[in-house]
Write a protein that holds these residues in place. Structure first.
Motif, mmCIF file in Angstrom:
data_model
loop_
_atom_site.group_PDB
_atom_site.id
_atom_site.type_symbol
_atom_site.label_atom_id
_atom_site.label_comp_id
_atom_site.label_asym_id
_atom_site.label_seq_id
_atom_site.Cartn_x
_atom_site.Cartn_y
_atom_site.Cartn_z
ATOM 1 N N LEU A 4 135.116 -6.519 -28.740
ATOM 2 C CA LEU A 4 133.672 -6.634 -28.518
ATOM 3 C C LEU A 4 133.212 -8.084 -28.613
ATOM 4 O O LEU A 4 132.352 -8.519 -27.831
ATOM 5 C CB LEU A 4 132.924 -5.749 -29.515
ATOM 6 C CG LEU A 4 133.167 -4.249 -29.360
ATOM 7 C CD1 LEU A 4 132.390 -3.463 -30.416
ATOM 8 C CD2 LEU A 4 132.800 -3.760 -27.960
ATOM 9 N N ASP A 5 133.770 -8.837 -29.549
ATOM 10 C CA ASP A 5 133.380 -10.240 -29.676
ATOM 11 C C ASP A 5 133.769 -11.053 -28.444
ATOM 12 O O ASP A 5 133.100 -12.030 -28.100
ATOM 13 C CB ASP A 5 134.028 -10.870 -30.913
ATOM 14 C CG ASP A 5 133.443 -10.362 -32.215
ATOM 15 O OD1 ASP A 5 132.351 -9.766 -32.179
ATOM 16 O OD2 ASP A 5 134.091 -10.546 -33.268
ATOM 17 N N SER A 45 130.717 -6.212 -37.883
ATOM 18 C CA SER A 45 130.417 -7.509 -38.468
ATOM 19 C C SER A 45 129.884 -8.467 -37.404
ATOM 20 O O SER A 45 130.382 -8.512 -36.280
ATOM 21 C CB SER A 45 131.689 -8.093 -39.089
ATOM 22 O OG SER A 45 131.448 -9.377 -39.618
ATOM 23 N N LEU A 46 128.871 -9.230 -37.772
ATOM 24 C CA LEU A 46 128.284 -10.207 -36.862
ATOM 25 C C LEU A 46 129.221 -11.389 -36.658
ATOM 26 O O LEU A 46 129.876 -11.850 -37.588
ATOM 27 C CB LEU A 46 126.959 -10.714 -37.420
ATOM 28 C CG LEU A 46 125.791 -9.723 -37.360
ATOM 29 C CD1 LEU A 46 124.710 -10.139 -38.339
ATOM 30 C CD2 LEU A 46 125.231 -9.646 -35.944
ATOM 31 N N ALA A 47 129.274 -11.878 -35.417
ATOM 32 C CA ALA A 47 130.083 -13.048 -35.101
ATOM 33 C C ALA A 47 129.336 -13.912 -34.105
ATOM 34 O O ALA A 47 128.989 -13.460 -33.017
ATOM 35 C CB ALA A 47 131.436 -12.629 -34.522
ATOM 36 N N THR A 54 128.968 -13.293 -27.333
ATOM 37 C CA THR A 54 128.014 -12.187 -27.173
ATOM 38 C C THR A 54 126.599 -12.592 -27.551
ATOM 39 O O THR A 54 125.638 -11.960 -27.118
ATOM 40 C CB THR A 54 128.443 -10.973 -28.018
ATOM 41 O OG1 THR A 54 128.562 -11.366 -29.390
ATOM 42 C CG2 THR A 54 129.771 -10.415 -27.526
ATOM 43 N N MET A 55 126.473 -13.643 -28.355
ATOM 44 C CA MET A 55 125.145 -14.155 -28.722
ATOM 45 C C MET A 55 124.697 -15.302 -27.822
ATOM 46 O O MET A 55 123.675 -15.922 -28.077
ATOM 47 C CB MET A 55 125.145 -14.648 -30.175
ATOM 48 C CG MET A 55 125.312 -13.568 -31.208
ATOM 49 S SD MET A 55 125.208 -14.282 -32.867
ATOM 50 C CE MET A 55 125.618 -12.853 -33.870
ATOM 51 N N GLY A 56 125.477 -15.582 -26.786
ATOM 52 C CA GLY A 56 125.152 -16.703 -25.921
ATOM 53 C C GLY A 56 125.299 -18.030 -26.639
ATOM 54 O O GLY A 56 124.652 -19.018 -26.269
ATOM 55 N N ASP A 62 116.729 -9.063 -34.198
ATOM 56 C CA ASP A 62 116.779 -7.600 -34.317
ATOM 57 C C ASP A 62 116.865 -6.955 -32.944
ATOM 58 O O ASP A 62 117.550 -5.940 -32.768
ATOM 59 C CB ASP A 62 115.542 -7.084 -35.050
ATOM 60 C CG ASP A 62 115.541 -7.462 -36.530
ATOM 61 O OD1 ASP A 62 116.629 -7.731 -37.074
ATOM 62 O OD2 ASP A 62 114.450 -7.493 -37.137
ATOM 63 N N GLU A 63 116.194 -7.559 -31.960
ATOM 64 C CA GLU A 63 116.214 -7.017 -30.607
ATOM 65 C C GLU A 63 117.613 -7.122 -30.001
ATOM 66 O O GLU A 63 118.071 -6.216 -29.304
ATOM 67 C CB GLU A 63 115.207 -7.750 -29.718
ATOM 68 C CG GLU A 63 113.750 -7.479 -30.057
ATOM 69 C CD GLU A 63 113.267 -8.166 -31.329
ATOM 70 O OE1 GLU A 63 112.266 -7.707 -31.904
ATOM 71 O OE2 GLU A 63 113.927 -9.160 -31.760
ATOM 72 N N TRP A 64 118.300 -8.220 -30.277
ATOM 73 C CA TRP A 64 119.668 -8.389 -29.782
ATOM 74 C C TRP A 64 120.590 -7.347 -30.386
ATOM 75 O O TRP A 64 121.412 -6.737 -29.687
ATOM 76 C CB TRP A 64 120.170 -9.797 -30.115
ATOM 77 C CG TRP A 64 121.576 -10.040 -29.666
ATOM 78 C CD1 TRP A 64 121.998 -10.461 -28.438
ATOM 79 C CD2 TRP A 64 122.768 -9.867 -30.451
ATOM 80 N NE1 TRP A 64 123.372 -10.553 -28.402
ATOM 81 C CE2 TRP A 64 123.868 -10.194 -29.620
ATOM 82 C CE3 TRP A 64 123.007 -9.473 -31.764
ATOM 83 C CZ2 TRP A 64 125.182 -10.133 -30.083
ATOM 84 C CZ3 TRP A 64 124.311 -9.407 -32.219
ATOM 85 C CH2 TRP A 64 125.391 -9.738 -31.379
ATOM 86 N N ILE A 65 120.483 -7.108 -31.683
ATOM 87 C CA ILE A 65 121.303 -6.090 -32.342
ATOM 88 C C ILE A 65 121.040 -4.720 -31.737
ATOM 89 O O ILE A 65 121.978 -3.962 -31.447
ATOM 90 C CB ILE A 65 121.035 -6.084 -33.858
ATOM 91 C CG1 ILE A 65 121.598 -7.357 -34.488
ATOM 92 C CG2 ILE A 65 121.631 -4.834 -34.511
ATOM 93 C CD1 ILE A 65 121.271 -7.510 -35.957
ATOM 94 N N ALA A 66 119.769 -4.396 -31.523
ATOM 95 C CA ALA A 66 119.425 -3.099 -30.937
ATOM 96 C C ALA A 66 120.006 -2.957 -29.536
ATOM 97 O O ALA A 66 120.494 -1.885 -29.163
ATOM 98 C CB ALA A 66 117.903 -2.927 -30.914
ATOM 99 N N ALA A 67 119.963 -4.050 -28.760
ATOM 100 C CA ALA A 67 120.508 -4.007 -27.395
ATOM 101 C C ALA A 67 122.020 -3.815 -27.418
ATOM 102 O O ALA A 67 122.574 -3.071 -26.602
ATOM 103 C CB ALA A 67 120.136 -5.282 -26.648
#
Length: 253
Positions: free
Chosen positions: A74-75, A108-110, A114-116, A122-127
């Motif tokens: 996913l990362d 886990s966040l990385a 994926t984060m550009g 919060d909107e990015w996590i929801a998407a």
């Protein structure tokens, strides 16, 4: 509303030429067989964005049903993960949890692709939780036994059918596309449909493809990379052998 059937190709290595050919032929998605293929992390990190840049949806069949394998795929930018060797409802609940962020799961966040390469919100996590697809495989009779509960999990977005292992582990021996096999598939399909979720079928043969069409499949895999190459080279060799045989007959006459 018209039903959309996505047609896909099974890839076993990181050949950019194969990716370009598949995209050029109009395939909708690919499955990267990390479990049985020759992918390493460096290849995946470069190959996934290439495929997505070609307009293909990328589903990664991860190496093992573990956190690290799921999160790495996913990362790197996979649109979804296919998780093999699911042993039942409780196992599915624990493993699919790794592919969704809290509070839904425990991914886990990385920072990175994926984060550009920026921050997140919060909107990015929801998407991410909405758009990333999580397909546990039903290839074990224990998963088939619990498929209704597995399909209902909020961390599950669909079901991937594993015909060969399911037949073998159910005591039927080699997978032969029997009515018993298709009955198992129908149970998976019913569970997915009851929860409004898609299902995926590897359909290498004509009978499987016909079944997928009749049952309104969402994702169908049409061929494996090495099988397609073998068939192409085999057909060319057979054609040439036939032409040589015809020429020999003409000379003899």
């Amino acid at each position: 509303m018209t039903h959309t059937l996505k047609q896909g190709a099974w890839l076993s290595d990181g050949s950019s030429a194969i990716g370009e050919i598949v995209a050029g032929l109009g395939y909708d998605f690919v499955v990267l067989d990390i479990e049985h293929g020759s992918f390493d992390l460096a290849t995946l990190e470069r190959f996934i964005p290439l495929l997505k840049g070609l307009g293909l949806e990328v589903l990664s069949k991860v190496l093992v049903p573990e956190r690290g394998a799921i999160q790495q795929a996913l990362d790197f930018g996979s649109d979804g993960v296919i998780i093999p060797h699911i042993e039942g409802l409780e196992h599915a609940k624990r493993i699919t949890d790794f592919a969704k962020f809290p509070p839904l799961g425990s991914r886990s966040l990385a920072g990175g692709r994926t984060m550009g390469y920026r921050g997140y919100s919060d909107e990015w996590i929801a998407a991410q939780d909405r758009d990333i697809k999580v397909f546990p495989m039903v290839e074990d009779p224990r998963a088939l036994r619990d498929v209704e509960g597995i399909a209902a999990l909020p961390t599950v977005d669909g079901i991937f059918i594993g015909p060969g292992d399911l037949a073998a582990m159910s005591g039927r021996g080699a997978y032969r596309q029997t009515e018993a096999d298709f009955d198992d598939f129908r149970r998976v399909i019913a569970a997915a449909r009851a929860n409004g979720k898609p299902w995926v079928l590897p359909a290498w043969t004509t009978i499987e493809k016909e079944f997928a069409i009749a049952e309104n499949a969402d994702y169908v895999l049409l061929t494996m990379q090495h099988a397609a190459i073998s068939e192409g080279y085999g057909n060319a060799r057979s054609l040439m052998d036939g032409l040589i045989a015809d020429a020999s007959v003409s000379v003899a006459s």
